[in-house]
Design a protein around this motif. Structure first.
Motif, short mmCIF file in Angstrom:
data_model
loop_
_atom_site.label_atom_id
_atom_site.label_comp_id
_atom_site.label_asym_id
_atom_site.label_seq_id
_atom_site.Cartn_x
_atom_site.Cartn_y
_atom_site.Cartn_z
N GLU A 47 43.62 53.72 29.38
CA GLU A 47 42.83 54.55 28.42
C GLU A 47 41.30 54.22 28.64
O GLU A 47 40.91 53.45 27.66
CB GLU A 47 43.49 54.13 26.73
CG GLU A 47 42.17 55.05 25.72
CD GLU A 47 42.99 55.05 24.25
OE1 GLU A 47 41.53 55.44 23.99
OE2 GLU A 47 43.92 54.37 24.02
N PRO A 48 41.09 54.57 29.82
CA PRO A 48 40.09 54.42 30.19
C PRO A 48 38.50 54.76 29.46
O PRO A 48 37.45 53.63 29.90
CB PRO A 48 40.04 54.59 32.02
CG PRO A 48 40.61 56.35 31.71
CD PRO A 48 41.67 56.06 30.34
N GLY A 88 34.97 48.06 28.30
CA GLY A 88 34.95 47.34 26.82
C GLY A 88 36.56 46.90 26.73
O GLY A 88 36.27 46.47 25.32
N ASP A 89 36.88 46.20 27.83
CA ASP A 89 38.08 45.33 27.16
C ASP A 89 38.19 44.15 28.19
O ASP A 89 37.42 44.53 29.62
CB ASP A 89 39.04 45.63 27.38
CG ASP A 89 39.76 47.19 28.21
OD1 ASP A 89 40.14 46.32 29.80
OD2 ASP A 89 39.86 47.80 28.72
N GLN A 348 44.67 43.95 21.81
CA GLN A 348 43.68 43.94 22.77
C GLN A 348 44.57 45.26 23.84
O GLN A 348 46.06 45.90 24.05
CB GLN A 348 43.94 42.85 23.71
CG GLN A 348 45.15 42.83 24.14
CD GLN A 348 45.41 41.54 24.73
OE1 GLN A 348 44.22 40.77 25.60
NE2 GLN A 348 46.18 40.66 24.47
N PHE A 349 43.83 45.30 25.44
CA PHE A 349 44.28 45.98 26.33
C PHE A 349 44.94 45.30 26.96
O PHE A 349 43.34 44.33 27.18
CB PHE A 349 42.87 47.56 26.61
CG PHE A 349 43.10 48.19 26.22
CD1 PHE A 349 43.49 49.39 26.21
CD2 PHE A 349 42.21 48.43 25.19
CE1 PHE A 349 43.52 50.54 25.60
CE2 PHE A 349 42.30 49.57 24.31
CZ PHE A 349 42.63 51.03 24.40
N SER A 350 45.39 44.97 28.03
CA SER A 350 45.67 43.56 28.32
C SER A 350 46.47 44.47 29.73
O SER A 350 46.60 45.61 30.23
CB SER A 350 46.20 42.31 27.50
OG SER A 350 46.84 41.87 28.06
N SER A 365 39.98 44.39 38.08
CA SER A 365 41.15 44.95 37.58
C SER A 365 40.95 46.13 36.81
O SER A 365 39.96 46.05 35.68
CB SER A 365 41.62 43.31 36.98
OG SER A 365 40.53 42.74 36.35
N VAL A 366 41.87 46.54 36.12
CA VAL A 366 42.13 47.55 34.99
C VAL A 366 43.27 46.86 33.89
O VAL A 366 44.65 46.92 34.57
CB VAL A 366 41.40 48.88 35.31
CG1 VAL A 366 40.91 48.98 35.81
CG2 VAL A 366 42.54 49.57 35.64
N SER A 367 43.00 47.72 32.89
CA SER A 367 44.02 46.91 31.93
C SER A 367 45.20 48.18 31.96
O SER A 367 44.29 49.56 31.73
CB SER A 367 43.51 47.29 30.58
OG SER A 367 42.72 46.44 30.27
#
Length: 419
Positions: A47-48, A88-89, A348-350, A365-367
């Motif tokens: 969910e960017p 934001g994560d 959390q986004f993880s 990296s991205v969640s």
């Protein structure tokens, strides 16, 4: 909007950087990298645009592309760090250190909101214990406000401090923000024993910086820690074997946990340990499924006091999987948490999806997952018993958190005997 405002401030600051601007060839390479970055964020993040609006994301990238002829490489990287940070994560990150870099030869840690030097290379060891006041005239408070929106691995105000402690040493980051000059020493101001100390300091290679101790001071080195065959987890039997203390510093593989479980159970049964301590301080994460495998290994032992004798230790470095396991162990092991709040957000986004930019080879990296571990509005796992470490205790190597748990165990023992 506050994040976007900060980004605009960062953009303005970056034009003050004293470094060579990109060649035409470099501009084209970075343009391709930025386009690749945008596609990865849009297609790989679960969910960017949960925090940064999609139109702001597009606008910031467009402005970066337009500014490329005016920027140096550190400026481009600082801008990409800022945009990634604005997602934001704590699992959506730009890793500036994946490229060539240097560090100022100091390590810092906050105590009572004062940033102390905890280690330094030989020429600067007289600064150990000093409080950092300014770099090139900018206060620590000002630096914190400017730098933290860019930093990787931030879920809350606690991890923001730990990341700042480290990244304040990164020469290329300060260069990209226009805070220092390319080939000049930076002016540092410290306070020590009521005296002001001014130092001209130049950066050193990562290999030299890496010799310094980390901001997390692990006191388990005082013990005769036992190798249990699970890399990252070691054991010490305290209080005449009554307490099984596990220093869970990093995550072993699932296969390693399973392979060594029977031997560990045999060892703990022979010791007749009654109390269990799992220390997640300084643990930045791994796979929480492997942590669950470890807890599953311990569960058959009826000898433990599962009602009141299980403890988990946390601090601001407890992040990602270590934070997740902290929540889970509180639930499934009935553990009490001692220490300071975790650096990870339990909702959390993880699960990082990692990729490399095709030209610069910088890593990001991205969640790709979202985990709501606590169905309540919170930003950290807060301990049942808040135990903080003072600068004096840190200097003297006193582990106030572990001492508090051992004192609690003594109370339990005394109550059991009296009954």
């Amino acid at each position: 909007m506050k994040l976007v405002y900060r980004l605009l401030v960062i953009t303005l600051c970056s034009f003050a950087t004293y470094a060579d601007t990109l060649s035409i060839k470099q501009q084209q390479a970075w343009l391709e990298d930025i386009n690749f970055f945008e596609n990865q964020v849009r297609t790989k993040h679960i969910e960017p645009f949960h925090t940064l609006a999609e139109n702001d994301f597009a606008r910031l990238l467009k402005e970066l592309k337009q500014d490329l002829p005016l920027l140096s490489e550190p400026q481009v990287e600082a801008r990409l760090m800022a945009i990634t940070g604005a997602i934001g994560d704590g699992h959506s990150n730009y890793f500036m250190m994946s490229g060539p870099h240097q560090h100022f030869p100091l390590r810092y840690k906050f105590f009572d909101n004062k940033l102390h030097v905890i280690d330094a290379t030989k020429p600067y060891q007289h600064l150990i214990g000093a409080e950092l006041k300014t770099i090139n005239g900018l206060t620590v408070e000002g630096l914190f406000e400017l730098i933290t929106p860019l930093l990787p691995g931030i879920d809350n105000q606690f991890s923001a401090k730990t990341r700042f402690e480290f990244y304040l040493t990164l020469h290329k980051l300060l260069l990209g923000l226009g805070l220092i000059k390319e080939s000049a020493a930076a002016q540092f101001e410290f306070e020590l024993g009521g005296n002001t100390l001014n130092e001209q300091i130049i950066p050193v290679a990562m290999s030299e910086f890496a010799k310094l101790s980390s901001a997390f001071k692990n006191h388990s080195d005082k013990f005769n820690m036992l190798d249990i065959g699970m890399p990252g987890i070691s054991l010490n039997l305290l209080k005449e074997n009554k307490v099984a203390y596990f220093d869970f510093n990093a995550y072993p593989s699932f296969e390693q946990v399973i392979a060594k479980c029977k031997a560990l159970l045999k060892q703990l049964k022979a010791a007749k340990s009654k109390y269990l301590i799992i220390d997640f301080r300084g643990n930045g994460g791994g796979s929480f499924y492997n942590g669950l495998a470890f807890s599953s290994c311990l569960l058959p032992l009826d000898q433990f006091d599962w009602k009141a004798g299980v403890f988990v230790l946390t601090d601001e470095h407890t992040f990602s999987a270590a934070m997740s396991n902290t929540v889970q162990f509180k639930q499934i092991l009935n553990a009490r948490i001692f220490g300071t709040p975790t650096g990870g957000d339990p909702n959390q986004f993880s699960e990082s999806y990692r990729f490399v930019l095709p030209n610069s080879k910088r890593k990001l990296s991205v969640s790709k997952r979202y985990y709501p571990f606590l169905f309540e509005d919170t930003d950290a796992v807060y301990p049942d018993e808040l135990i903080e470490t003072s600068w004096l205790d840190y200097q003297q190597g006193n582990d106030t958190v572990l001492s508090a748990v051992l004192t609690e165990i003594e109370k339990i023992e005394n109550n059991t005997c009296s009954n």
